[in-house]
Design an enzyme around this catalytic site. Structure first.
Site, PDB file in Angstrom:
ATOM      1  N   LYS A  22       4.427  -1.149  -9.434  1.00 51.94           N
ATOM      2  CA  LYS A  22       5.015  -1.651  -8.198  1.00 51.94           C
ATOM      3  C   LYS A  22       3.772  -2.495  -7.439  1.00 51.94           C
ATOM      4  CE  LYS A  22       4.313   1.184  -4.329  1.00 51.94           C
ATOM      5  NZ  LYS A  22       3.606   0.701  -3.214  1.00 51.94           N
ATOM      6  N   ASN A  23       2.358  -2.207  -7.573  1.00 54.16           N
ATOM      7  CA  ASN A  23       1.564  -2.643  -6.952  1.00 54.16           C
ATOM      8  C   ASN A  23       1.209  -3.822  -7.718  1.00 54.16           C
ATOM      9  OD1 ASN A  23       1.952  -0.931  -4.818  1.00 54.16           O
ATOM     10  ND2 ASN A  23      -0.240   0.388  -5.285  1.00 54.16           N
ATOM     11  N   ARG A  93       4.519  -2.734   4.316  1.00 52.99           N
ATOM     12  CA  ARG A  93       3.308  -3.411   4.674  1.00 52.99           C
ATOM     13  C   ARG A  93       3.038  -4.457   3.607  1.00 52.99           C
ATOM     14  NH1 ARG A  93      -0.140  -1.903   6.819  1.00 52.99           N
ATOM     15  NH2 ARG A  93      -1.599  -2.687   5.113  1.00 52.99           N
ATOM     16  N   CYS A 117       1.326   2.846   9.417  1.00 54.52           N
ATOM     17  CA  CYS A 117       2.248   3.765   8.435  1.00 54.52           C
ATOM     18  C   CYS A 117       1.899   5.226   8.513  1.00 54.52           C
ATOM     19  CB  CYS A 117       2.447   3.110   6.981  1.00 54.52           C
ATOM     20  SG  CYS A 117       1.163   3.760   6.089  1.00 54.52           S
ATOM     21  N   ARG A 122      -4.281   1.293   8.908  1.00 54.17           N
ATOM     22  CA  ARG A 122      -3.999   0.210   8.048  1.00 54.17           C
ATOM     23  C   ARG A 122      -3.901  -1.316   8.565  1.00 54.17           C
ATOM     24  NH1 ARG A 122      -0.096   2.010   3.269  1.00 54.17           N
ATOM     25  NH2 ARG A 122      -1.303   0.499   2.109  1.00 54.17           N
ATOM     26  N   PRO A 123      -5.032  -1.614   9.212  1.00 49.78           N
ATOM     27  CA  PRO A 123      -5.084  -2.935   9.672  1.00 49.78           C
ATOM     28  C   PRO A 123      -5.094  -4.016   8.692  1.00 49.78           C
ATOM     29  CG  PRO A 123      -7.324  -1.740   9.699  1.00 49.78           C
ATOM     30  CD  PRO A 123      -6.318  -0.700   9.216  1.00 49.78           C
ATOM     31  N   VAL A 124      -5.204  -5.257   9.229  1.00 46.94           N
ATOM     32  CA  VAL A 124      -5.348  -6.587   8.262  1.00 46.94           C
ATOM     33  C   VAL A 124      -6.420  -7.337   8.603  1.00 46.94           C
ATOM     34  CG1 VAL A 124      -2.946  -6.381   7.185  1.00 46.94           C
ATOM     35  CG2 VAL A 124      -3.365  -7.393   9.424  1.00 46.94           C
ATOM     36  N   ASP A 125      -7.515  -6.780   9.247  1.00 45.12           N
ATOM     37  CA  ASP A 125      -8.353  -7.587  10.037  1.00 45.12           C
ATOM     38  C   ASP A 125      -9.299  -8.502   8.947  1.00 45.12           C
ATOM     39  OD1 ASP A 125      -9.266  -4.911   9.441  1.00 45.12           O
ATOM     40  OD2 ASP A 125     -11.281  -5.460  10.051  1.00 45.12           O
ATOM     41  N   ASP A 305      -3.993   6.962  -4.588  1.00 44.59           N
ATOM     42  CA  ASP A 305      -2.725   7.163  -4.843  1.00 44.59           C
ATOM     43  C   ASP A 305      -2.294   8.382  -5.763  1.00 44.59           C
ATOM     44  OD1 ASP A 305      -1.699   3.743  -4.615  1.00 44.59           O
ATOM     45  OD2 ASP A 305      -2.245   5.231  -3.391  1.00 44.59           O
ATOM     46  N   ILE A 327     -10.320   7.188   1.274  1.00 47.32           N
ATOM     47  CA  ILE A 327      -9.635   5.937   1.506  1.00 47.32           C
ATOM     48  C   ILE A 327      -8.916   5.949   3.069  1.00 47.32           C
ATOM     49  CG2 ILE A 327      -8.267   3.950   0.782  1.00 47.32           C
ATOM     50  CD1 ILE A 327     -10.643   4.288  -1.090  1.00 47.32           C
ATOM     51  N   ARG A 397      10.812   4.195  -3.072  1.00 47.23           N
ATOM     52  CA  ARG A 397      10.083   2.739  -2.682  1.00 47.23           C
ATOM     53  C   ARG A 397       9.304   2.395  -4.162  1.00 47.23           C
ATOM     54  NH1 ARG A 397       6.980   2.319   2.742  1.00 47.23           N
ATOM     55  NH2 ARG A 397       6.273   0.630   1.527  1.00 47.23           N
TER      56      ARG A 397
HETATM   57  C1  EPZ Z   1      -3.016  -0.943  -1.654  1.00 51.06           C
HETATM   58  O1  EPZ Z   1      -2.968  -1.034  -0.461  1.00 51.06           O
HETATM   59  C2  EPZ Z   1      -1.957  -0.284  -2.345  1.00 51.06           C
HETATM   60  N1  EPZ Z   1      -0.781  -1.077  -1.942  1.00 51.06           N
HETATM   61  C3  EPZ Z   1      -1.980   1.217  -1.811  1.00 51.06           C
HETATM   62  O2  EPZ Z   1      -0.950   1.687  -2.341  1.00 51.06           O
HETATM   63  C4  EPZ Z   1      -3.257   2.036  -2.481  1.00 51.06           C
HETATM   64  O3  EPZ Z   1      -3.183   3.185  -1.666  1.00 51.06           O
HETATM   65  C5  EPZ Z   1      -4.513   1.184  -1.501  1.00 51.06           C
HETATM   66  O4  EPZ Z   1      -4.500  -0.171  -1.983  1.00 51.06           O
HETATM   67  C6  EPZ Z   1      -5.758   1.879  -1.957  1.00 51.06           C
HETATM   68  O5  EPZ Z   1      -5.985   1.607  -3.429  1.00 51.06           O
HETATM   69  C7  EPZ Z   1      -0.748  -2.268  -2.680  1.00 51.06           C
HETATM   70  O6  EPZ Z   1      -1.200  -2.420  -3.634  1.00 51.06           O
HETATM   71  C8  EPZ Z   1       0.657  -2.818  -2.272  1.00 51.06           C
HETATM   72  P1  EPZ Z   1      -6.584  -1.301   0.998  1.00 51.06           P
HETATM   73  P2  EPZ Z   1      -3.839  -1.608   0.572  1.00 51.06           P
HETATM   74  O7  EPZ Z   1      -6.547  -2.661   1.899  1.00 51.06           O
HETATM   75  O8  EPZ Z   1      -4.285  -2.958  -0.057  1.00 51.06           O
HETATM   76  C9  EPZ Z   1      -8.827  -0.496   5.160  1.00 51.06           C
HETATM   77  C10 EPZ Z   1       1.097   3.306  -2.673  1.00 51.06           C
HETATM   78  O9  EPZ Z   1       1.114   4.227  -2.525  1.00 51.06           O
HETATM   79  N2  EPZ Z   1      -8.779  -2.015   5.511  1.00 51.06           N
HETATM   80  O10 EPZ Z   1      -7.255  -1.293  -0.250  1.00 51.06           O
HETATM   81  O11 EPZ Z   1      -2.942  -1.873   2.027  1.00 51.06           O
HETATM   82  C11 EPZ Z   1      -7.673   0.398   4.885  1.00 51.06           C
HETATM   83  O12 EPZ Z   1      -7.100   0.725   6.368  1.00 51.06           O
HETATM   84  C12 EPZ Z   1       0.281   2.429  -1.856  1.00 51.06           C
HETATM   85  O13 EPZ Z   1       1.452   2.652  -3.629  1.00 51.06           O
HETATM   86  C13 EPZ Z   1      -9.123  -2.435   6.624  1.00 51.06           C
HETATM   87  O14 EPZ Z   1      -9.677  -1.892   7.517  1.00 51.06           O
HETATM   88  O15 EPZ Z   1      -4.984  -0.931   0.986  1.00 51.06           O
HETATM   89  C14 EPZ Z   1      -8.007   1.329   4.023  1.00 51.06           C
HETATM   90  O16 EPZ Z   1      -8.769   2.377   4.855  1.00 51.06           O
HETATM   91  C15 EPZ Z   1      -0.244   3.220  -0.592  1.00 51.06           C
HETATM   92  N3  EPZ Z   1      -8.963  -3.686   7.018  1.00 51.06           N
HETATM   93  C16 EPZ Z   1      -8.905   0.736   3.080  1.00 51.06           C
HETATM   94  O17 EPZ Z   1      -9.510  -0.613   3.810  1.00 51.06           O
HETATM   95  C17 EPZ Z   1      -8.346  -4.368   6.220  1.00 51.06           C
HETATM   96  O18 EPZ Z   1      -7.973  -5.838   6.320  1.00 51.06           O
HETATM   97  C18 EPZ Z   1      -8.625   0.271   1.748  1.00 51.06           C
HETATM   98  O19 EPZ Z   1      -7.235  -0.205   2.023  1.00 51.06           O
HETATM   99  C19 EPZ Z   1      -7.450  -4.173   4.891  1.00 51.06           C
HETATM  100  C20 EPZ Z   1      -8.044  -2.788   4.611  1.00 51.06           C
END
Ligand code: EPZ
Length: 417
Positions: A22-23, A93, A117, A122-125, A305, A327, A397
């Site tokens: 999926k990812n 997301r 969620c 889960r910000p995107v900053d 995960d 995380i 999902r």
């Molecule tokens: C990916 O999510 C995966 N989803 C998640 O899988 C997985 O849990 C996660 O990576 C960690 O491995 C997909 O690939 C579609 P991150 P992602 O950005 O990219 C913080 C599942 O169950 N952060 O690596 O959204 C964030 O809040 C899903 O399949 C910021 O602060 O996760 C988190 O604490 C759940 N600002 C940490 O970084 C940002 O701009 C890691 O999040 C981006 C992230």
């Protein structure tokens, strides 16, 4: 609302095939936006999140055709609406992954903020700051990211946190930028490497994927490509845990242990016997297992995960385990549901102390997020009596036909409407 009804106590036995990841599939679908030529993806998993992403791309003007059993051909030649509306983004997301490609291909994008969620804010900053470093003008208004850039330019970017989709968004944007982009502190997940391999097949110049420093030399345009999506390492890990905790013996085809060393190591520590082949993994185990402590962290460390699934394992293991989630800030919601089955779990901050109990007893429980649902399935398979899991739309999902695959392995599980 569908539910899953499980009669526990059956050791899983036999073999199943693991689906595409999926990812990996979600960013790969977005990569189609980068070119007006056809992108042919195979081993596409049939998941709700994949269908949601396809609907999102189609409303942008992308043409999608199914080819053989689980192949897709995407053609963004007719891309005419670089927008991702809230009503589609709020359910998934990963829609944020359209931002970088839309900006790189069309010079503009209007993408709804994903919102939080269950497992965290889960910000995107970091995504936004990276694109701004590449010259994008970005405003966030009324819940939307409004971005524009005549042409993105290469930049040196250091991401404060390791972010998987952040790394993927920036990598896709940089593929068409003017000049070289270097992403430092990049995510090293195998899904990032799978995307880089596909981008390079499309004519991009990405190097260093899989390490914490990725460099991308931008090109004028990208062509189409054929790409087979990698196996889903979290589905693999989930089935390994289910087989181990029920004292079973399984062979998982179409996958490899090389993408989940940390999980294999922990299962061996718990007492499971695991053999890895090029395109399969075999596991056998006797219940009860030994409790295993763990700490989640970015790849190649133990994946967040898989934390919920291992909490289910530890609930019925010998001894106690300390589980630390580094995380996400709220990824222990499954603990409350496991307690309804008789588990002994104490939470303090981002650490859970799990004491193994002789057995769990079936009950009605509720899924709260994708991997929490998987945890409850694992617990139901080993609990005595019947477990009824509600809100399993979370499960659909990320797991393709999970009850069919588990039934193939002898589990007594069925979907009730
Ligand atoms: C990916 O999510 C995966 N989803 C998640 O899988 C997985 O849990 C996660 O990576 C960690 O491995 C997909 O690939 C579609 P991150 P992602 O950005 O990219 C913080 C599942 O169950 N952060 O690596 O959204 C964030 O809040 C899903 O399949 C910021 O602060 O996760 C988190 O604490 C759940 N600002 C940490 O970084 C940002 O701009 C890691 O999040 C981006 C992230």
């Amino acid at each position: 609302m569908d539910k899953l009804l499980i009669e526990g106590g059956v050791p899983l036995a036999g073999e199943v095939s693991i689906s595409g990841a999926k990812n990996a599939a979600l960013p790969l679908l977005c990569a189609a936006l980068l070119t007006e030529k056809p992108l042919h993806l195979s081993n596409v998993p049939h998941l709700n999140d994949v269908s949601t992403m396809l609907r999102l791309l189609v409303q942008m003007g992308v043409d999608v055709t199914l080819d053989e059993k689980n192949g897709l051909v995407l053609n963004a030649g007719g891309l005419n609406k670089p927008e991702a509306p809230y009503d589609m983004v709020k359910t998934m997301r990963a829609s944020i992954l359209t931002l970088g490609p839309l900006l790189a291909r069309t010079g503009q994008a209007r993408v709804s903020l994903p919102g939080g969620c269950a497992i965290g804010a889960r910000p995107v900053d970091i995504h936004i700051r990276g694109l701004q470093a590449m010259g994008a003008e970005i405003r966030v208004e009324h819940g939307y990211v409004l971005a524009k850039a005549k042409r993105l330019r290469g930049a040196k970017i250091f991401t404060d946190l390791v972010t998987v989709t952040g790394t993927e968004n920036l990598m896709m944007a940089a593929a068409l930028a003017d000049g070289v982009t270097v992403i430092e502190n990049a995510a090293r997940e195998p899904e990032v490497m799978d995307l880089a391999n596909c981008l390079n097949a499309m004519g991009a110049k990405v190097s260093g994927a899989g390490t914490d420093t990725i460099s991308i030399e931008g090109v004028e345009r990208l062509s189409g490509a054929q790409h087979r999506i990698m196996a889903d390492r979290i589905e693999t890990g989930t089935f390994l845990v289910a087989a181990a905790v029920t004292g079973g013996r399984v062979r998982l085809n179409g996958t490899t242990g090389a993408i989940l060393d940390a999980v294999v190591e922990k299962l061996r520590e718990a007492g499971a016997r695991i053999e890895c082949f090029d395109d399969a993994i075999e596991l056998s185990a006797e219940a009860p297992l030994n409790a295993v402590s763990l700490r989640t962290a970015p790849y190649p460390a133990f994946p967040t995960d898989m934390q919920a699934q291992f909490m289910a394992l530890n609930c019925v293991a010998h001894g106690s385990a300390m589980m630390t989630e580094t995380i996400f800030e709220n990824r222990f919601m499954h603990a409350q549901e496991l307690r309804r089955l008789g588990a002994d779990i104490e939470i303090s901050g981002n650490t859970a102390m799990v004491k193994g109990v002789p057995r769990l007893d079936g009950a009605t429980v509720m899924a709260t997020d994708l991997r929490a649902s998987a945890c409850l399935v694992v617990a139901g398979l080993v609990a005595r009596g019947e477990t009824l899991i509600d809100r399993i739309y979370h499960l659909d999902r990320g797991y393709e036909h999970i009850e069919e695959k588990l039934s193939q392995l002898g589990a007594r599980i069925r979907r009730v409407h």
